[in-house]
Design a protein around this motif. Structure first.
Motif, mmCIF file in Angstrom:
data_model
loop_
_atom_site.group_PDB
_atom_site.id
_atom_site.type_symbol
_atom_site.label_atom_id
_atom_site.label_comp_id
_atom_site.label_asym_id
_atom_site.label_seq_id
_atom_site.Cartn_x
_atom_site.Cartn_y
_atom_site.Cartn_z
ATOM 1 N N ARG A 144 0.844 -1.192 0.000
ATOM 2 C CA ARG A 144 0.000 0.000 0.000
ATOM 3 C C ARG A 144 0.879 1.242 0.000
ATOM 4 N NH1 ARG A 144 -2.675 0.489 4.881
ATOM 5 N NH2 ARG A 144 -1.317 -1.078 5.771
ATOM 6 N N ASP A 145 0.485 2.226 -0.769
ATOM 7 C CA ASP A 145 1.229 3.477 -0.840
ATOM 8 C C ASP A 145 1.366 4.101 0.550
ATOM 9 O OD1 ASP A 145 2.285 5.982 -2.001
ATOM 10 O OD2 ASP A 145 0.366 6.777 -1.311
ATOM 11 N N HIS A 146 2.582 4.564 0.844
ATOM 12 C CA HIS A 146 2.825 5.287 2.094
ATOM 13 C C HIS A 146 3.721 6.499 1.826
ATOM 14 C CE1 HIS A 146 2.592 5.687 6.385
ATOM 15 N NE2 HIS A 146 3.898 5.608 6.544
ATOM 16 N N GLY A 147 3.857 6.836 0.551
ATOM 17 C CA GLY A 147 4.670 7.975 0.138
ATOM 18 C C GLY A 147 5.336 7.685 -1.186
ATOM 19 N N PRO A 148 4.854 8.304 -2.281
ATOM 20 C CA PRO A 148 5.410 8.022 -3.603
ATOM 21 C C PRO A 148 6.849 8.509 -3.740
ATOM 22 C CG PRO A 148 3.932 9.891 -3.716
ATOM 23 C CD PRO A 148 3.818 9.323 -2.319
ATOM 24 N N PRO A 149 7.533 8.067 -4.784
ATOM 25 C CA PRO A 149 8.923 8.504 -4.993
ATOM 26 C C PRO A 149 9.017 10.020 -5.070
ATOM 27 C CG PRO A 149 8.374 6.706 -6.489
ATOM 28 C CD PRO A 149 7.094 7.126 -5.822
ATOM 29 N N GLY A 150 10.021 10.538 -4.412
ATOM 30 C CA GLY A 150 10.254 11.979 -4.454
ATOM 31 C C GLY A 150 11.315 12.397 -3.468
ATOM 32 N N LEU A 151 11.701 13.643 -3.592
ATOM 33 C CA LEU A 151 12.685 14.207 -2.673
ATOM 34 C C LEU A 151 12.062 14.413 -1.305
ATOM 35 C CD1 LEU A 151 14.415 16.827 -4.975
ATOM 36 C CD2 LEU A 151 15.480 14.794 -3.959
ATOM 37 N N ARG A 152 12.856 14.196 -0.280
ATOM 38 C CA ARG A 152 12.456 14.451 1.104
ATOM 39 C C ARG A 152 13.496 15.411 1.700
ATOM 40 N NH1 ARG A 152 9.421 11.115 -1.204
ATOM 41 N NH2 ARG A 152 7.807 9.924 -0.155
ATOM 42 N N PRO A 153 13.426 16.705 1.331
ATOM 43 C CA PRO A 153 14.461 17.665 1.744
ATOM 44 C C PRO A 153 14.529 17.870 3.253
ATOM 45 C CG PRO A 153 12.631 18.801 0.703
ATOM 46 C CD PRO A 153 12.391 17.327 0.524
ATOM 47 N N GLN A 154 13.500 17.452 3.988
ATOM 48 C CA GLN A 154 13.561 17.573 5.440
ATOM 49 C C GLN A 154 14.658 16.662 6.022
ATOM 50 O OE1 GLN A 154 11.078 16.197 3.662
ATOM 51 N NE2 GLN A 154 9.938 14.661 4.823
ATOM 52 N N TYR A 155 15.085 15.652 5.264
ATOM 53 C CA TYR A 155 16.169 14.762 5.714
ATOM 54 C C TYR A 155 17.517 15.275 5.212
ATOM 55 C CZ TYR A 155 12.152 11.771 6.647
ATOM 56 O OH TYR A 155 10.947 11.284 7.080
ATOM 57 N N HIS A 156 17.623 15.527 3.926
ATOM 58 C CA HIS A 156 18.750 16.245 3.319
ATOM 59 C C HIS A 156 18.408 16.533 1.864
ATOM 60 C CE1 HIS A 156 20.624 12.945 1.028
ATOM 61 N NE2 HIS A 156 20.585 12.190 2.099
ATOM 62 N N ALA A 157 19.180 17.378 1.226
ATOM 63 C CA ALA A 157 18.848 17.911 -0.096
ATOM 64 C C ALA A 157 18.675 16.846 -1.178
ATOM 65 C CB ALA A 157 19.902 18.921 -0.533
ATOM 66 N N HIS A 158 19.363 15.715 -1.055
ATOM 67 C CA HIS A 158 19.326 14.696 -2.113
ATOM 68 C C HIS A 158 18.599 13.426 -1.685
ATOM 69 C CE1 HIS A 158 22.028 17.268 -4.285
ATOM 70 N NE2 HIS A 158 22.906 17.208 -3.307
ATOM 71 N N TYR A 159 17.873 13.458 -0.582
ATOM 72 C CA TYR A 159 17.184 12.278 -0.058
ATOM 73 C C TYR A 159 15.968 11.989 -0.932
ATOM 74 C CZ TYR A 159 15.813 9.036 3.717
ATOM 75 O OH TYR A 159 15.515 7.932 4.475
ATOM 76 N N TYR A 160 16.099 10.981 -1.811
ATOM 77 C CA TYR A 160 15.033 10.596 -2.734
ATOM 78 C C TYR A 160 14.535 9.225 -2.303
ATOM 79 C CZ TYR A 160 12.572 9.923 -7.169
ATOM 80 O OH TYR A 160 11.609 9.729 -8.135
ATOM 81 N N ALA A 161 13.255 9.133 -1.936
ATOM 82 C CA ALA A 161 12.752 7.891 -1.350
ATOM 83 C C ALA A 161 11.308 7.636 -1.743
ATOM 84 C CB ALA A 161 12.863 7.956 0.176
ATOM 85 N N ALA A 162 10.908 6.389 -1.536
ATOM 86 C CA ALA A 162 9.513 5.968 -1.685
ATOM 87 C C ALA A 162 9.207 5.025 -0.545
ATOM 88 C CB ALA A 162 9.296 5.270 -3.024
ATOM 89 N N PHE A 163 7.942 5.020 -0.109
ATOM 90 C CA PHE A 163 7.510 4.226 1.038
ATOM 91 C C PHE A 163 6.256 3.423 0.687
ATOM 92 C CE2 PHE A 163 9.558 8.085 2.382
ATOM 93 C CZ PHE A 163 10.378 7.719 3.437
ATOM 94 N N VAL A 164 6.220 2.175 1.145
ATOM 95 C CA VAL A 164 5.026 1.337 1.011
ATOM 96 C C VAL A 164 4.804 0.611 2.334
ATOM 97 C CG1 VAL A 164 5.262 1.007 -1.479
ATOM 98 C CG2 VAL A 164 6.281 -0.638 0.096
ATOM 99 N N ILE A 165 3.572 0.200 2.559
ATOM 100 C CA ILE A 165 3.248 -0.630 3.715
ATOM 101 C C ILE A 165 3.129 -2.058 3.217
ATOM 102 C CG2 ILE A 165 1.571 -1.094 5.545
ATOM 103 C CD1 ILE A 165 3.102 1.569 5.883
ATOM 104 N N GLY A 166 3.915 -2.961 3.811
ATOM 105 C CA GLY A 166 3.933 -4.359 3.407
ATOM 106 C C GLY A 166 2.828 -5.174 4.058
#
Length: 125
Positions: free
Chosen positions: A87-109
């Protein structure tokens, strides 16, 4: 830091299928397998492995972040994880709150675990 991480899952077959499919874009594959109570070992390009075993105990949700070498791998992980039933928990994209190049995606297993793929490299690297 880790040699391996092992945790219990409530539906062994579903979790094995989910993790193998979702993590394939990151180079993870089946390393070895025993009875469901012993489990399966999933291996990547490094020395560390992820091990799953069947249990009737309901573990607290985990947050597992897997290293991606490229942003394209993060995108592929996300698509594969959703196709595998995540299940979607955050699509791919930058997460600048962590650092400028933090590119991540999240799912619930399958067991409610927050599974992430993250690339720390700047775009185009």
């Amino acid at each position: 830091m880790f040699d391996h991480v092992k945790f219990g899952v409530s539906d062994y077959a579903a979790s094995k299928r989910f993790f193998l499919q979702a993590l394939a874009p990151l180079g993870v594959s089946l390393g070895g397998e025993g009875e469901p109570s012993y489990g399966v070992e999933l291996c990547g390009s490094g020395d560390a492995s992820l091990c799953l075993f069947e249990t009737q105990e309901r573990p607290a949700p985990l947050h597992l972040a897997f290293k991606a070498e490229t942003r394209a791998q993060v995108d592929a992980f996300y698509a594969a994880a959703l196709a595998a039933g995540g299940r979607d928990h955050g699509p791919p994209g930058l997460r600048p709150q962590y650092h400028a190049h933090y590119y991540a995606a999240f799912v619930i297993g399958p067991d409610g675990h927050n599974i992430e793929a993250v690339c720390h490299a700047p775009e185009g690297v």
